[in-house]
Design an enzyme around this catalytic site. Structure first.
Site, PDB file in Angstrom:
ATOM      1  N   LYS A  19     -73.525  37.088 -81.597  1.00  0.00           N
ATOM      2  CA  LYS A  19     -72.529  36.707 -82.586  1.00  0.00           C
ATOM      3  C   LYS A  19     -73.067  35.686 -83.598  1.00  0.00           C
ATOM      4  O   LYS A  19     -72.704  35.720 -84.765  1.00  0.00           O
ATOM      5  CB  LYS A  19     -71.296  36.137 -81.894  1.00  0.00           C
ATOM      6  CG  LYS A  19     -70.474  37.164 -81.129  1.00  0.00           C
ATOM      7  CD  LYS A  19     -69.226  36.502 -80.536  1.00  0.00           C
ATOM      8  CE  LYS A  19     -68.688  37.246 -79.335  1.00  0.00           C
ATOM      9  NZ  LYS A  19     -67.948  38.466 -79.602  1.00  0.00           N
ATOM     10  N   GLU A  52     -65.997  27.989 -83.213  1.00  0.00           N
ATOM     11  CA  GLU A  52     -65.343  28.453 -84.434  1.00  0.00           C
ATOM     12  C   GLU A  52     -64.027  27.748 -84.637  1.00  0.00           C
ATOM     13  O   GLU A  52     -63.365  27.358 -83.676  1.00  0.00           O
ATOM     14  CB  GLU A  52     -65.033  29.960 -84.330  1.00  0.00           C
ATOM     15  CG  GLU A  52     -66.158  30.841 -84.761  1.00  0.00           C
ATOM     16  CD  GLU A  52     -65.823  32.327 -84.685  1.00  0.00           C
ATOM     17  OE1 GLU A  52     -64.657  32.692 -84.415  1.00  0.00           O
ATOM     18  OE2 GLU A  52     -66.753  33.113 -84.906  1.00  0.00           O
ATOM     19  N   HIS A  95     -57.577  37.641 -74.767  1.00  0.00           N
ATOM     20  CA  HIS A  95     -58.419  37.989 -75.913  1.00  0.00           C
ATOM     21  C   HIS A  95     -58.853  39.446 -75.866  1.00  0.00           C
ATOM     22  O   HIS A  95     -59.910  39.804 -76.358  1.00  0.00           O
ATOM     23  CB  HIS A  95     -59.667  37.103 -75.991  1.00  0.00           C
ATOM     24  CG  HIS A  95     -59.366  35.649 -76.105  1.00  0.00           C
ATOM     25  ND1 HIS A  95     -58.715  35.104 -77.183  1.00  0.00           N
ATOM     26  CD2 HIS A  95     -59.622  34.620 -75.269  1.00  0.00           C
ATOM     27  CE1 HIS A  95     -58.582  33.811 -77.006  1.00  0.00           C
ATOM     28  NE2 HIS A  95     -59.113  33.487 -75.839  1.00  0.00           N
ATOM     29  N   ARG A 127     -70.967  50.730 -81.968  1.00  0.00           N
ATOM     30  CA  ARG A 127     -70.662  51.859 -81.061  1.00  0.00           C
ATOM     31  C   ARG A 127     -69.282  52.396 -81.417  1.00  0.00           C
ATOM     32  O   ARG A 127     -68.618  51.877 -82.296  1.00  0.00           O
ATOM     33  CB  ARG A 127     -70.647  51.356 -79.622  1.00  0.00           C
ATOM     34  CG  ARG A 127     -69.715  50.162 -79.476  1.00  0.00           C
ATOM     35  CD  ARG A 127     -69.458  49.776 -78.039  1.00  0.00           C
ATOM     36  NE  ARG A 127     -68.848  48.469 -77.921  1.00  0.00           N
ATOM     37  CZ  ARG A 127     -67.556  48.206 -78.065  1.00  0.00           C
ATOM     38  NH1 ARG A 127     -66.702  49.167 -78.366  1.00  0.00           N
ATOM     39  NH2 ARG A 127     -67.088  46.980 -77.938  1.00  0.00           N
TER      40      ARG A 127
END
Ligand code: ADP
Length: 627
Positions: free
Chosen positions: A116, A200, A235, A297
């Site tokens: 990430k 974040e 999540h 994907r």
């Protein structure tokens, strides 16, 4: 087109890929672990090859064995599905070396988007806005905490190697940061072998909106519009839809363009999804969305995109992998109506959506809508793999009618033998805020009380159960046994004794059975009563079992599934409140908190951190409360 395709996956996605392959005249090869030797995907394939024991590490993650299987069966291409090896660049390279086509992007693109932090850095360079935060160059807890302060709470800690919501923690206040960091790192280490994290800004009123992209090896790239996946627990997505409700045309165009730009920046080919997070605190705005990550994907939720565009994305994947050009150009791709997908999971919404393992003693899936499933009645949901049972997808003219159609389909669904989220899904689809498009990733948490179905049976359910037992008795009674009346396991001539909410309750046998309730006997002797997509489990009172106490044991907390104890949070003699965390269990690659069912005093802690435990292991025993 290649003549044989190996599908390096299991369950619904393996079956789904095979359906398209078969339609295109491509032979299919399944692979399986010992836990799956009788699974639906094995039965469906033209050929099947055993990989190894049940744990994924010894079977579905063994790229070497999968390549051998391809060679042995003459498969010229491998479709990895999602999960397992689908985003593994080394495996894609291994395929290339073995001369087998990997149905997916080039290894370089997988690698570029794999972590990430690196992906975010790359996107910033390509001019795509990313969520503000700290990419974690310095991983010392002190520095990470300082950066969190700088970003401003609430913040989100994310494992850079993360996926499936693992290694992710939302932190509301500085005081909670250190503990959350610890737990996130531990989970990341065990799930990905990499405990690096980034920090974040936690976006306000977040909506998860992602864009389906597709590229070929001839320089063409398109997007197939967006999916809104804001309905999440842990999540993790449970209900997804396309298009996103309330999406302004200008924002749709901006997102599509940003997604295509992201794909082109990494030399993409095949199917991919660019995930964005949008701040919906003032409605959706073209300047209020940021790149989160790209999944290189096919996604679980791709069927909603197929429904609204009319294209088969697996067919596109196979054609692109075979060197063809994209089957459609941007101007040929349009939105038709609205589609919603619900993921039916073996999990218990009432215990924080803990996976529920067991046998699907009843599995009836609905008709009239698309159902993607890879399990059948009688199959087991094991702790080894994802506990998804099926995806149910409704497509209709409008969002409202699609939601109604889907809720109707789920009401026809019957599952017994383990707990599922079916009744929860129905409630979510019927919630006024959902229907009004008032959704964000906090929706489920905010509405949880209203979304949790009643556990306790009502009078109709009890009446149906008593009728069922009376009929069962009639059927089974020996002729010379008939006169003694039936008095076995809490069943007498006039009333039946159940255990309801820990209490022994005598219910008179109803004169007739109410309509629309289906009752069955489970293997453990309990009853399952099913009505409109809800399943009630009824325990018969057994005088032998509960000698000395009136009901079910609530004097202990046991593990709901096998796993490893990673933390003990209480001491012997400690007074705990209802809902207080007692221990943390790691199972199915996630951490699960075991909480106190009621206020109590801890009498004994029977495990220590680090213990590998079987299902049903007693973790904490409580002292008897003075009456
Ligand atoms: P994973 O790869 O583990 O699935 P993602 O980065 O895709 O993790 O994030 C999963 C979910 O977490 C998102 O769908 C979103 O709901 C939530 N999320 C992620 N980043 C943020 C953020 N910065 N602010 C608010 N919510 C976020």
């Amino acid at each position: 087109m290649f003549s044989a395709l190996l599908i390096a996956n299991r369950a619904e996605i393996a079956c789904r890929v095979m359906r398209t392959a078969r339609r295109l005249g491509v032979a299919t090869v399944a692979v399986y672990s010992d836990a799956d030797k009788d699974a639906a995907h094995v039965a469906m394939a033209d050929k099947a090859v055993r990989l190894g024991p049940a744990p994924a590490r010894e079977s579905y993650l063994r790229g070497d064995l999968i390549l051998e299987a391809a060679k042995a069966t003459g498969a010229q291409a491998i479709h990895p599905g999602y999960g397992f090896l689908s985003e593994n660049a080394e495996f894609a390279e291994g395929c290339a070396r073995a001369g087998v086509t990997f149905v997916g992007p080039p290894p370089g693109a997988i690698r570029a988007m794999g972590l990430k932090d690196r992906a975010k850095a790359l996107m910033t360079k390509a001019g795509v806005a990313v969520v503000p935060g700290y990419l974690g160059e310095d991983q010392s807890p002190k520095r990470l905490a300082q950066e969190a302060d700088k970003i401003g709470y609430p913040v989100l800690i994310k494992a850079v190697a993360g996926g499936g919501g693992k290694g992710m923690r939302k932190v509301e206040r500085a005081a909670d940061f250190a503990a959350a960091l610890d737990s996130a790192k531990r989970e990341a280490k065990s799930a990905f072998g990499d405990d690096n994290v980034l920090i974040e800004k936690y976006v306000a009123r977040p909506r998860h909106i992602e864009v389906q992209v597709f590229a070929d090896n001839h320089g063409n790239a398109v997007h197939l519009f967006e999916r809104d996946c804001s309905l999440q627990r842990r999540h993790q997505k449970v209900i997804e839809e396309a298009p996103a409700p309330g999406m302004p045309a200008e924002m749709r165009a901006a997102m599509g363009a940003a997604a295509v730009k992201a794909a082109l920046a990494v030399g993409y080919s095949g199917a991919g999804t660019v995930e964005f997070i949008a701040d919906a605190s003032q409605g959706l705005k073209p300047d209020r969305f940021w790149f989160m990550e790209m999944n290189t994907r096919l996604q679980v939720e791709h069927p909603v995109t197929e429904a609204i565009t009319g294209f088969d994305l697996v067919e596109w994947q196979l054609r692109v992998a075979d060197g063809e050009k994209l089957p459609a150009m941007q101007t040929d791709i349009r939105i038709h109506g609205h589609a919603i997908e619900a993921r039916l999971y073996a999990e218990d919404p009432a215990t924080g959506f803990l996976p529920s393992i067991g046998t699907l003693e009843r599995l009836r899936l609905p008709a009239g809508v698309r159902v993607d499933s890879g399990v059948r009645e009688g199959d087991a949901v094991t702790p080894y793999y994802d506990p998804m049972i099926a995806k149910v997808i409704a497509h209709d003219g409008s969002r409202k009618s699609a939601a109604a159609k889907l809720a109707g389909a789920l009401k026809q669904t019957q599952v017994a033998g383990l707990r599922t989220n079916n009744a929860f899904l129905i409630r979510a689809l019927q919630a006024p805020d959902f229907l009004a498009g008032e959704i964000d990733t906090g929706f489920i948490e905010r509405h949880l009380d209203a979304l949790l179905p009643a556990r306790e049976p009502d009078d109709d359910v009890l009446a149906a159960a008593t009728q069922f037992l009376a009929q069962e008795h009639k059927r089974s009674a020996d002729p010379w046994d008939a006169r003694d009346g039936f008095r076995l396991g809490g069943v007498s001539r006039q009333a039946i004794e159940f255990v309801i909410a820990d209490e022994r309750v005598a219910v008179p046998i109803a004169a007739g059975a109410p309509e629309g309730i289906d009752v069955m006997r489970l293997q453990n002797g309990d009853l399952a009563a099913m009505r409109d997509g809800e399943t009630f489990v009824l325990k018969l009172y057994d005088p032998m079992e509960s000698a000395g106490s009136h009901g079910v044991a609530s004097d202990r907390i046991a593990t709901p599934m096998p796993g490893k104890i990673v933390q003990i949070l209480v001491k012997e003699g400690e007074r705990v409140k209802k809902g207080q965390p007692l221990a943390v269990l790691e199972a199915m690659k996630m951490e699960h908190t075991l909480a106190a069912p009621a206020e109590a005093t801890v009498e004994a802690v029977q495990v220590v951190a680090g213990d590998q435990v079987a299902e049903g292991t007693v973790v904490v025993r409580f002292a008897k409360e003075a009456a």
